[in-house]
Design an enzyme around this catalytic site. Structure first.
Site, mmCIF file in Angstrom:
data_model
loop_
_atom_site.group_PDB
_atom_site.id
_atom_site.type_symbol
_atom_site.label_atom_id
_atom_site.label_comp_id
_atom_site.label_asym_id
_atom_site.label_seq_id
_atom_site.Cartn_x
_atom_site.Cartn_y
_atom_site.Cartn_z
ATOM 1 N N GLY A 60 57.083 -8.939 -96.025
ATOM 2 C CA GLY A 60 58.505 -8.586 -96.075
ATOM 3 C C GLY A 60 58.669 -7.095 -95.931
ATOM 4 O O GLY A 60 57.713 -6.328 -96.076
ATOM 5 N N GLN A 65 63.023 1.034 -97.199
ATOM 6 C CA GLN A 65 61.633 1.467 -97.021
ATOM 7 C C GLN A 65 61.426 2.240 -95.716
ATOM 8 O O GLN A 65 60.389 2.903 -95.557
ATOM 9 C CB GLN A 65 60.698 0.256 -97.055
ATOM 10 N N CYS A 110 52.983 -3.093 -102.608
ATOM 11 C CA CYS A 110 54.188 -2.687 -101.887
ATOM 12 C C CYS A 110 53.787 -1.715 -100.780
ATOM 13 O O CYS A 110 52.945 -0.838 -100.989
ATOM 14 C CB CYS A 110 55.159 -2.010 -102.859
ATOM 15 N N LEU A 111 54.385 -1.893 -99.622
ATOM 16 C CA LEU A 111 54.050 -1.010 -98.498
ATOM 17 C C LEU A 111 54.463 0.433 -98.780
ATOM 18 O O LEU A 111 53.960 1.366 -98.149
ATOM 19 C CB LEU A 111 54.722 -1.519 -97.219
ATOM 20 N N HIS A 153 61.218 -9.595 -104.315
ATOM 21 C CA HIS A 153 60.649 -8.258 -104.132
ATOM 22 C C HIS A 153 61.509 -7.443 -103.170
ATOM 23 O O HIS A 153 61.804 -6.263 -103.425
ATOM 24 C CB HIS A 153 59.207 -8.385 -103.609
ATOM 25 N N GLU A 154 61.939 -8.078 -102.078
ATOM 26 C CA GLU A 154 62.732 -7.344 -101.067
ATOM 27 C C GLU A 154 64.137 -7.044 -101.553
ATOM 28 O O GLU A 154 64.646 -5.930 -101.346
ATOM 29 C CB GLU A 154 62.787 -8.140 -99.753
ATOM 30 N N HIS A 157 64.291 -4.071 -103.663
ATOM 31 C CA HIS A 157 64.308 -2.804 -102.924
ATOM 32 C C HIS A 157 65.736 -2.367 -102.604
ATOM 33 O O HIS A 157 66.028 -1.178 -102.534
ATOM 34 C CB HIS A 157 63.522 -2.914 -101.610
HETATM 35 O O1 K2U Z 1 58.303 -4.824 -99.604
HETATM 36 C C1 K2U Z 1 57.134 -4.581 -99.340
HETATM 37 O O2 K2U Z 1 56.571 -3.546 -99.695
HETATM 38 C C2 K2U Z 1 56.307 -5.635 -98.674
HETATM 39 C C3 K2U Z 1 55.410 -6.317 -99.642
HETATM 40 C C4 K2U Z 1 56.200 -7.519 -100.138
HETATM 41 C C5 K2U Z 1 55.608 -8.326 -101.233
HETATM 42 C C6 K2U Z 1 54.768 -7.778 -102.180
HETATM 43 C C7 K2U Z 1 54.260 -8.582 -103.213
HETATM 44 C C8 K2U Z 1 54.612 -9.921 -103.292
HETATM 45 C C9 K2U Z 1 55.442 -10.465 -102.337
HETATM 46 C C10 K2U Z 1 55.940 -9.665 -101.324
HETATM 47 C C11 K2U Z 1 54.117 -6.554 -98.885
HETATM 48 O O3 K2U Z 1 54.175 -7.762 -98.248
HETATM 49 S S1 K2U Z 1 52.710 -6.314 -99.851
HETATM 50 C C12 K2U Z 1 51.450 -7.102 -99.057
HETATM 51 C C13 K2U Z 1 51.358 -8.577 -99.332
HETATM 52 C C14 K2U Z 1 50.848 -9.401 -98.369
HETATM 53 C C15 K2U Z 1 50.723 -10.766 -98.600
HETATM 54 C C16 K2U Z 1 51.107 -11.308 -99.826
HETATM 55 C C17 K2U Z 1 51.629 -10.487 -100.805
HETATM 56 C C18 K2U Z 1 51.734 -9.102 -100.565
HETATM 57 NI NI NI Z 2 57.852 -3.352 -101.539
#
Ligand code: K2U
Ligand code: NI
Length: 182
Positions: A60, A65, A110-111, A153-154, A157
């Site tokens: 996501g 971001q 989180c990215l 999570h999104e 943000h």
């Molecule tokens: O919003 C973001 O930074 C993207 C995150 C979203 C996310 C984090 C934790 C749990 C669910 C969603 C990135 O996708 S973090 C990388 C990731 C990849 C696969 C599964 C979970 C997290």
């Molecule tokens: Ni995030």
């Protein structure tokens, strides 16, 4: 295309702002932003593209971001049964949720956060989300499992909330009450 250079990191004030509602029908500029968010997420899940451009894999991404304080998100994630949830949403909101909680056993990342924040992140186990698609049509989605976690999570943000805000500071690894482990 977006790369990691376009993703702002923890400490940037935009990540702590409440993002603005997007006017409907969306402008061409807002449609382009929405497309770029989804394009990043899909590219990041393609091993060749991710390696070539140094993209951190994600399921996501939210507009704040990329330093755009507007209520837009993209989610591209498959649940445990293999069903794909791929949505680019404008002004998403949780209209109902379960009492029961859920959390990822692996914790969250989180990215926009380069360092790890170990600990369980309690989320609602099931949610219903309403929002608008890139043409301004209303969308209603019922979610559970990893897709539900990702949408929460999104949407966090968009409200200036980071995943680690939810972690129990006294005991980060304490199993959240009334919660299922995913
Ligand atoms: O919003 C973001 O930074 C993207 C995150 C979203 C996310 C984090 C934790 C749990 C669910 C969603 C990135 O996708 S973090 C990388 C990731 C990849 C696969 C599964 C979970 C997290
Ligand atoms: Ni995030």
């Amino acid at each position: 295309m977006l790369t990691m250079d376009d993703i702002v990191r923890d400490g940037h004030p935009v990540l702590r702002k409440v993002a603005s509602e997007v006017a409907l029908p969306p402008s061409d500029e807002d449609k382009q932003i929405l497309h770029q968010l989804m394009e990043y997420v899909q590219n990041s899940q393609n091993p060749e593209i991710a390696e070539r451009y140094g993209l951190r894999p994600g399921i996501g991404l939210a507009a704040p971001q990329i330093n755009v304080s507007k209520r837009m998100i993209a989610v591209h994630v498959t649940d445990e049964s293999g069903k794909l949830y791929s949505y680019s949403l404008i002004n998403p909101r949780i209209i109902s949720h379960s009492v029961e909680k859920a959390y990822l056993i692996s914790g969250e990342g989180c990215l926009s956060v380069d360092d790890p924040h170990p600990g369980f992140v309690p989320r609602y186990a099931r949610i219903t989300v309403k929002g608008f698609d890139s043409e301004g049509k209303e969308v209603k989605i019922r979610l559970k499992g990893l897709p539900a976690i990702c949408f929460q999570h999104e949407i966090d943000h968009l409200n200036g909330i980071m995943f680690y805000d939810h972690i129990n500071t006294e005991n980060p690894m304490e199993k959240p009450e009334n919660a299922i482990a995913i």
